[in-house]
Design an enzyme around this catalytic site. Sequence first.
Site, PDB file in Angstrom:
ATOM      1  N   ARG A 162       0.830  -1.221   0.000  1.00  0.00           N
ATOM      2  CA  ARG A 162       0.000   0.000   0.000  1.00  0.00           C
ATOM      3  C   ARG A 162       0.861   1.268   0.000  1.00  0.00           C
ATOM      4  NH1 ARG A 162      -3.166  -3.780  -0.392  1.00  0.00           N
ATOM      5  NH2 ARG A 162      -5.275  -3.890   0.487  1.00  0.00           N
ATOM      6  N   SER A 232     -10.883  -1.240   3.610  1.00  0.00           N
ATOM      7  CA  SER A 232     -10.069  -1.410   4.826  1.00  0.00           C
ATOM      8  C   SER A 232      -9.708  -0.032   5.374  1.00  0.00           C
ATOM      9  CB  SER A 232      -8.767  -2.134   4.509  1.00  0.00           C
ATOM     10  OG  SER A 232      -9.017  -3.393   3.982  1.00  0.00           O
ATOM     11  N   GLU A 327      -5.221   3.198   6.780  1.00  0.00           N
ATOM     12  CA  GLU A 327      -4.819   3.127   5.378  1.00  0.00           C
ATOM     13  C   GLU A 327      -5.481   4.283   4.632  1.00  0.00           C
ATOM     14  OE1 GLU A 327      -6.020  -0.509   3.142  1.00  0.00           O
ATOM     15  OE2 GLU A 327      -6.077   0.845   1.467  1.00  0.00           O
TER      16      GLU A 327
HETATM   17  N1  EPU Z   1     -10.231 -11.551  10.241  1.00  0.00           N
HETATM   18  C1  EPU Z   1     -10.924 -11.735  11.413  1.00  0.00           C
HETATM   19  N2  EPU Z   1     -11.911 -10.848  11.720  1.00  0.00           N
HETATM   20  C2  EPU Z   1     -12.226  -9.809  10.907  1.00  0.00           C
HETATM   21  C3  EPU Z   1     -11.495  -9.607   9.725  1.00  0.00           C
HETATM   22  C4  EPU Z   1     -10.492 -10.491   9.407  1.00  0.00           C
HETATM   23  O1  EPU Z   1     -10.683 -12.654  12.171  1.00  0.00           O
HETATM   24  O2  EPU Z   1     -13.150  -9.061  11.267  1.00  0.00           O
HETATM   25  C5  EPU Z   1      -9.199 -12.532   9.862  1.00  0.00           C
HETATM   26  C6  EPU Z   1      -9.698 -13.423   8.718  1.00  0.00           C
HETATM   27  O3  EPU Z   1     -10.404 -14.519   9.182  1.00  0.00           O
HETATM   28  C7  EPU Z   1      -8.413 -13.828   8.047  1.00  0.00           C
HETATM   29  C8  EPU Z   1      -7.521 -12.615   8.236  1.00  0.00           C
HETATM   30  O4  EPU Z   1      -8.062 -11.888   9.346  1.00  0.00           O
HETATM   31  O5  EPU Z   1      -7.831 -14.914   8.693  1.00  0.00           O
HETATM   32  C9  EPU Z   1      -7.431 -11.756   6.998  1.00  0.00           C
HETATM   33  O6  EPU Z   1      -8.734 -11.297   6.648  1.00  0.00           O
HETATM   34  P1  EPU Z   1      -9.146 -10.966   5.131  1.00  0.00           P
HETATM   35  O7  EPU Z   1      -8.808 -12.090   4.243  1.00  0.00           O
HETATM   36  O8  EPU Z   1     -10.562 -10.498   5.151  1.00  0.00           O
HETATM   37  O9  EPU Z   1      -8.164  -9.815   4.705  1.00  0.00           O
HETATM   38  P2  EPU Z   1      -7.613  -8.526   5.470  1.00  0.00           P
HETATM   39  O10 EPU Z   1      -6.186  -8.744   5.781  1.00  0.00           O
HETATM   40  O11 EPU Z   1      -8.512  -8.150   6.578  1.00  0.00           O
HETATM   41  C10 EPU Z   1      -6.721  -7.461   3.243  1.00  0.00           C
HETATM   42  C11 EPU Z   1      -6.827  -6.182   2.485  1.00  0.00           C
HETATM   43  C12 EPU Z   1      -8.164  -6.095   1.764  1.00  0.00           C
HETATM   44  C13 EPU Z   1      -8.270  -7.260   0.821  1.00  0.00           C
HETATM   45  C14 EPU Z   1      -8.136  -8.571   1.619  1.00  0.00           C
HETATM   46  C15 EPU Z   1      -8.126  -9.781   0.748  1.00  0.00           C
HETATM   47  C16 EPU Z   1      -5.477  -4.566   3.710  1.00  0.00           C
HETATM   48  C17 EPU Z   1      -5.460  -3.329   4.520  1.00  0.00           C
HETATM   49  N3  EPU Z   1      -6.677  -5.042   3.365  1.00  0.00           N
HETATM   50  O12 EPU Z   1      -7.699  -7.445   4.278  1.00  0.00           O
HETATM   51  O13 EPU Z   1      -8.149  -4.892   1.004  1.00  0.00           O
HETATM   52  O14 EPU Z   1      -9.509  -7.256   0.124  1.00  0.00           O
HETATM   53  O15 EPU Z   1      -6.885  -8.544   2.357  1.00  0.00           O
HETATM   54  O16 EPU Z   1      -6.915  -9.842   0.070  1.00  0.00           O
HETATM   55  O17 EPU Z   1      -4.420  -5.097   3.368  1.00  0.00           O
HETATM   56  C18 EPU Z   1      -8.737  -2.575   1.079  1.00  0.00           C
HETATM   57  O18 EPU Z   1      -7.535  -2.326   1.033  1.00  0.00           O
HETATM   58  O19 EPU Z   1      -9.607  -1.664   1.118  1.00  0.00           O
HETATM   59  C19 EPU Z   1      -9.176  -3.956   1.130  1.00  0.00           C
HETATM   60  C20 EPU Z   1     -10.457  -4.298   1.282  1.00  0.00           C
END
Ligand code: EPU
Length: 331
Positions: A162, A232, A327
């Site tokens: 990012r 996010s 972010e």
């Molecule tokens: N998780 C939880 N609780 C939550 C959210 C997440 O336990 O409320 C856990 C999930 O179960 C999983 C891990 O955290 O084990 C990661 O969650 P997720 O796959 O939803 O991805 P994220 O790391 O929360 C990032 C990006 C998203 C992108 C997803 C999928 C960032 C800041 N965000 O989110 O990007 O869609 O991965 O690749 O890196 C964005 O930037 O606006 C965005 C939506």
Amino acid sequence: MKDINDYSLLPHNTFGMDVRAKRYVEYESEAELQQVLPSIDADRCLHIGGGSNLLFTADYDGVVLHSAIKGIEVVDETDDSLLVRVGAGVVWDEFVAYAVAKGWGGVENLSLIPGEVGASAVQNIGAYGVEAKDVIVVVEAISLASGEKRVFGNLECAYAYRQSIFKRELKGAYAITYVTYRLSRKPVLNLSYGGLQRIQPQPSNIQEVRQAIIDTRNAKLPDPKQQGNAGSFFMNPVVTRDKFLSIQSQYPDMPYYDVEDGVKIPAGWMIEQCGWKGRSMGRAAVHDKQALVLVNLGGATSAEIVALSDAVCRSVMEQFGIDIHPEVNFI
Ligand code: EPU
């Protein structure tokens, strides 16, 4: 070209903040941008894309610039790959849909990310194991101070999670006009990301990958048309291996990703552990399906969103000793 004084930015930010710009300029070509720049003070100017990663905290006392440069053009091709040059004002997901429909691989994992092509190169958007930097070859941009054109190669953009030179050293200095991506005629599917591995049956082509990602995103992420949000709200922090091991001993089920400089811990998971998922403060809330997302329940002020963001950061610091950072850009 649009050139409007005292302009509402409500249609230009997905958080739904009803703020105004002193002047709003939307240009359709590099020539139009160069023509208008002498009337703009580069220090009191904000370039926006789709407004899906911004939180306006007040009216903007300057010029808000927006690109309406369109067009998707193949500029070079071989048997295996093609170079596709896309206008900065093209809606990102329209480009992804176009590429996927043509059978060109490389951006299907980035399906349904809100925003525009120019911002993909500023923000290095990423999802499901793919980042824009993996496919960006060249970024064309115009200096807001001099009007001169400059072409940045991928390495010059200094991409990281990012992050890019356009968010750091050259923040606010250039308007991106075109981005050229390398796409593949022989797509290799990337299904390595946790959530994708669990999909049954596994997607077997890029059209199916796109659909699976659209379904996953729709299930977790709120639609800004219904509930203002900017995706996010926080970045996922990277901590040292020692810090990670000490937290893991307390939370053996914690999800994590090994990265170059340490271990990345999902902020959404920590926020949920702190009990914030689905909770609200005033008219701002932590989304009930993905705790990394803050939502406007309707009519929230930016102060309410910021207060919630601060409270969430404090909780994560108290419980995990980790500093998480937004972010979203505060303007
Ligand atoms: N998780 C939880 N609780 C939550 C959210 C997440 O336990 O409320 C856990 C999930 O179960 C999983 C891990 O955290 O084990 C990661 O969650 P997720 O796959 O939803 O991805 P994220 O790391 O929360 C990032 C990006 C998203 C992108 C997803 C999928 C960032 C800041 N965000 O989110 O990007 O869609 O991965 O690749 O890196 C964005 O930037 O606006 C965005 C939506």
